[in-house]
Scaffold this motif. Structure first.
Motif, PDB file in Angstrom:
ATOM      1  N   THR A 110       0.808  -1.232   0.000  1.00 51.98           N
ATOM      2  CA  THR A 110       0.000   0.000   0.000  1.00 51.98           C
ATOM      3  C   THR A 110       0.833   1.270   0.000  1.00 51.98           C
ATOM      4  O   THR A 110       0.314   2.342  -0.324  1.00 51.98           O
ATOM      5  CB  THR A 110      -0.913   0.039   1.236  1.00 51.98           C
ATOM      6  OG1 THR A 110      -0.107   0.095   2.431  1.00 51.98           O
ATOM      7  CG2 THR A 110      -1.800  -1.199   1.293  1.00 51.98           C
ATOM      8  N   GLY A 111       2.115   1.155   0.387  1.00 51.43           N
ATOM      9  CA  GLY A 111       2.946   2.347   0.450  1.00 51.43           C
ATOM     10  C   GLY A 111       2.523   3.318   1.544  1.00 51.43           C
ATOM     11  O   GLY A 111       2.904   4.491   1.521  1.00 51.43           O
ATOM     12  N   ASP A 130      -9.754  -4.801   4.238  1.00 52.42           N
ATOM     13  CA  ASP A 130     -11.148  -5.229   4.124  1.00 52.42           C
ATOM     14  C   ASP A 130     -11.231  -6.575   3.409  1.00 52.42           C
ATOM     15  O   ASP A 130     -11.956  -7.480   3.837  1.00 52.42           O
ATOM     16  CB  ASP A 130     -11.953  -4.167   3.378  1.00 52.42           C
ATOM     17  CG  ASP A 130     -13.451  -4.460   3.383  1.00 52.42           C
ATOM     18  OD1 ASP A 130     -14.042  -4.494   4.481  1.00 52.42           O
ATOM     19  OD2 ASP A 130     -14.026  -4.653   2.296  1.00 52.42           O
ATOM     20  N   ARG A 131     -10.468  -6.712   2.334  1.00 53.37           N
ATOM     21  CA  ARG A 131     -10.457  -7.982   1.601  1.00 53.37           C
ATOM     22  C   ARG A 131      -9.800  -9.088   2.430  1.00 53.37           C
ATOM     23  O   ARG A 131     -10.221 -10.254   2.376  1.00 53.37           O
ATOM     24  CB  ARG A 131      -9.717  -7.796   0.270  1.00 53.37           C
ATOM     25  CG  ARG A 131     -10.465  -6.948  -0.745  1.00 53.37           C
ATOM     26  CD  ARG A 131     -11.641  -7.707  -1.330  1.00 53.37           C
ATOM     27  NE  ARG A 131     -11.178  -8.851  -2.089  1.00 53.37           N
ATOM     28  CZ  ARG A 131     -10.896  -8.818  -3.391  1.00 53.37           C
ATOM     29  NH1 ARG A 131     -11.048  -7.690  -4.073  1.00 53.37           N
ATOM     30  NH2 ARG A 131     -10.480  -9.892  -4.027  1.00 53.37           N
ATOM     31  N   SER A 163       1.704 -14.732   4.087  1.00 56.50           N
ATOM     32  CA  SER A 163       1.159 -15.543   2.994  1.00 56.50           C
ATOM     33  C   SER A 163      -0.304 -15.211   2.729  1.00 56.50           C
ATOM     34  O   SER A 163      -0.745 -15.191   1.564  1.00 56.50           O
ATOM     35  CB  SER A 163       1.313 -17.035   3.309  1.00 56.50           C
ATOM     36  OG  SER A 163       0.509 -17.409   4.422  1.00 56.50           O
ATOM     37  N   HIS A 164      -1.081 -14.939   3.785  1.00 53.51           N
ATOM     38  CA  HIS A 164      -2.489 -14.587   3.596  1.00 53.51           C
ATOM     39  C   HIS A 164      -2.610 -13.224   2.903  1.00 53.51           C
ATOM     40  O   HIS A 164      -3.444 -13.052   2.009  1.00 53.51           O
ATOM     41  CB  HIS A 164      -3.210 -14.552   4.951  1.00 53.51           C
ATOM     42  CG  HIS A 164      -3.251 -15.872   5.647  1.00 53.51           C
ATOM     43  ND1 HIS A 164      -2.620 -16.086   6.853  1.00 53.51           N
ATOM     44  CD2 HIS A 164      -3.827 -17.055   5.296  1.00 53.51           C
ATOM     45  CE1 HIS A 164      -2.824 -17.341   7.228  1.00 53.51           C
ATOM     46  NE2 HIS A 164      -3.548 -17.951   6.302  1.00 53.51           N
ATOM     47  N   ILE A 207      -3.475  -9.977  -2.135  1.00 59.02           N
ATOM     48  CA  ILE A 207      -2.876  -9.047  -3.103  1.00 59.02           C
ATOM     49  C   ILE A 207      -2.887  -9.654  -4.499  1.00 59.02           C
ATOM     50  O   ILE A 207      -3.211  -8.983  -5.486  1.00 59.02           O
ATOM     51  CB  ILE A 207      -1.436  -8.695  -2.681  1.00 59.02           C
ATOM     52  CG1 ILE A 207      -1.443  -7.852  -1.412  1.00 59.02           C
ATOM     53  CG2 ILE A 207      -0.712  -7.948  -3.806  1.00 59.02           C
ATOM     54  CD1 ILE A 207      -0.065  -7.619  -0.812  1.00 59.02           C
ATOM     55  N   LYS A 208      -2.564 -10.926  -4.588  1.00 56.01           N
ATOM     56  CA  LYS A 208      -2.558 -11.604  -5.889  1.00 56.01           C
ATOM     57  C   LYS A 208      -3.943 -11.591  -6.512  1.00 56.01           C
ATOM     58  O   LYS A 208      -4.098 -11.325  -7.713  1.00 56.01           O
ATOM     59  CB  LYS A 208      -2.070 -13.045  -5.719  1.00 56.01           C
ATOM     60  CG  LYS A 208      -1.972 -13.813  -7.030  1.00 56.01           C
ATOM     61  CD  LYS A 208      -1.438 -15.225  -6.795  1.00 56.01           C
ATOM     62  CE  LYS A 208      -1.357 -16.004  -8.100  1.00 56.01           C
ATOM     63  NZ  LYS A 208      -0.866 -17.403  -7.880  1.00 56.01           N
ATOM     64  N   ASP A 209      -4.972 -11.843  -5.703  1.00 60.47           N
ATOM     65  CA  ASP A 209      -6.341 -11.815  -6.218  1.00 60.47           C
ATOM     66  C   ASP A 209      -6.706 -10.422  -6.725  1.00 60.47           C
ATOM     67  O   ASP A 209      -7.315 -10.276  -7.791  1.00 60.47           O
ATOM     68  CB  ASP A 209      -7.327 -12.240  -5.128  1.00 60.47           C
ATOM     69  CG  ASP A 209      -7.406 -13.746  -4.975  1.00 60.47           C
ATOM     70  OD1 ASP A 209      -6.916 -14.450  -5.872  1.00 60.47           O
ATOM     71  OD2 ASP A 209      -7.947 -14.205  -3.959  1.00 60.47           O
TER      72      ASP A 209
END
Length: 336
Positions: free
Chosen positions: A228-229, A240-241, A257-258, A263-265
């Motif tokens: 997010t910086g 939230d996600r 890892s979670h 982030i990948k999604d």
């Protein structure tokens, strides 16, 4: 959706600015000090810039909470993709000034009359203009001209301009000299560092009633800051996600890892290369098998659709579990 699962009284990472969740980072405290300094001066322009999602609007909402309504009448406009005349209408509307059958001249007269009536009541008028980077030079000049309304003792209107970093370039252009001369303070609202990012997340969670469920590991906080910086809105979106995933998968602790999985999604959902274009049909008949260059993309889309279907099914299962988790009281049959 995940609030009740984790025992939270409110949604901690909503995107809507909410003064209850205001977090005073070092930069936010300094920006607030500039706003308060501007209020104490009672004239001119204050300029606050910052990246998208840096918290400029939340900052102003928090300031509004602290304003003395007996001394200051404040109004805010956020739609700045307007002509100079339409902007005047927005200003008038924000202060509750009638717009019916008002030419530009009549509108200016009504605005000045309103500002003088405010002054006669011993109050000051404050105008906050959000998204100032969208203002064109004519509109900015119109706002500057409004600052000319004054009595022998007082300036009748003070203006705060909030915008993205490119607004500073607009201010430095040669035709903005007169406006720059009326700017009494400027401040750039920068991102939070890693420590503040962690404190920000914990602050919002505690404000929502967090009892350390779920737990966030140190490497989870680090991963959130890296992605997010230190921008509050990006932090809210990611967290939230993350909490939604934790609810769906019944997690009570998050590690790197979670966070990286979420982030990948997010990245895949906004990956433009995943959008499949359908080629026009060839006019000639197909005489032999042809390799489809979109096969890999189609396979990827099918995989994404399957993942979405699994997520929806998980949500349905979770809702079903919630519905039937409460005990259903069956009325006892009367004794014969």
């Amino acid at each position: 959706m995940y609030e009740s699962y984790y025992g939270l009284a409110a949604k901690p990472f909503q995107l809507k600015p909410d003064p209850r969740f205001f977090f005073g980072s070092r930069n936010h405290k300094r920006a607030m000090a500039y706003l308060q300094y501007g209020l104490s001066q009672g004239e001119g322009f204050i300029v606050i810039t910052g990246e998208v999602g840096a918290g400029k609007t939340t900052l102003v909402r928090n300031m509004f909470q602290e304003l003395d309504s007996e001394k200051i009448v404040a109004a805010q406009i956020v739609n700045t993709h307007l002509s100079s005349e339409d902007t005047l209408k927005m200003v008038a509307s924000a202060f509750g000034i009638p717009l019916e059958d008002a030419s530009k001249g009549v509108l200016l007269t009504r605005i000045e009359k309103f500002l003088r009536s405010i002054d006669e009541q011993g109050k000051r008028a404050l105008l906050v203009v959000d998204e100032a980077q969208n203002l064109n030079s004519q509109t900015i000049e119109e706002l500057r001209m409004l600052s000319n309304f004054q009595t022998n003792d007082n300036c009748l209107l003070q203006t705060f301009l909030l915008g993205q970093p490119e607004f500073r370039k607009t201010l430095m252009s040669p035709d903005m000299l007169q406006l720059r001369q009326r700017v009494i303070a400027t401040y750039h609202l920068g991102p939070m560092d890693a420590d503040e990012t962690r404190t920000y997340i914990e602050h919002r969670l505690h404000t929502a009633g967090w009892a350390n469920d779920p737990q966030l590991q140190d490497d989870a906080f680090a991963a959130i800051h890296e992605y997010t910086g230190g921008i509050p809105r990006k932090i809210n979106t990611l967290c939230d996600r993350l909490f939604l995933m934790g609810y769906l998968e019944e997690l009570h602790a998050f590690d790197r890892s979670h966070v990286e999985s979420v982030i990948k999604d997010i990245q895949q959902e906004f990956d433009q290369s995943s959008i499949v274009s359908i080629p026009e049909a060839a006019p000639a008949p197909i005489l032999a098998p042809v390799f489809d260059p979109n096969t890999q993309s189609l396979e990827y889309m099918n995989e994404r659709l399957a993942r979405i279907e699994r997520a929806i099914q998980s949500m349905i299962d979770a809702l079903t579990k919630l519905l039937f988790s409460s005990k259903i009281k069956v009325p006892e049959e009367p004794n014969p």
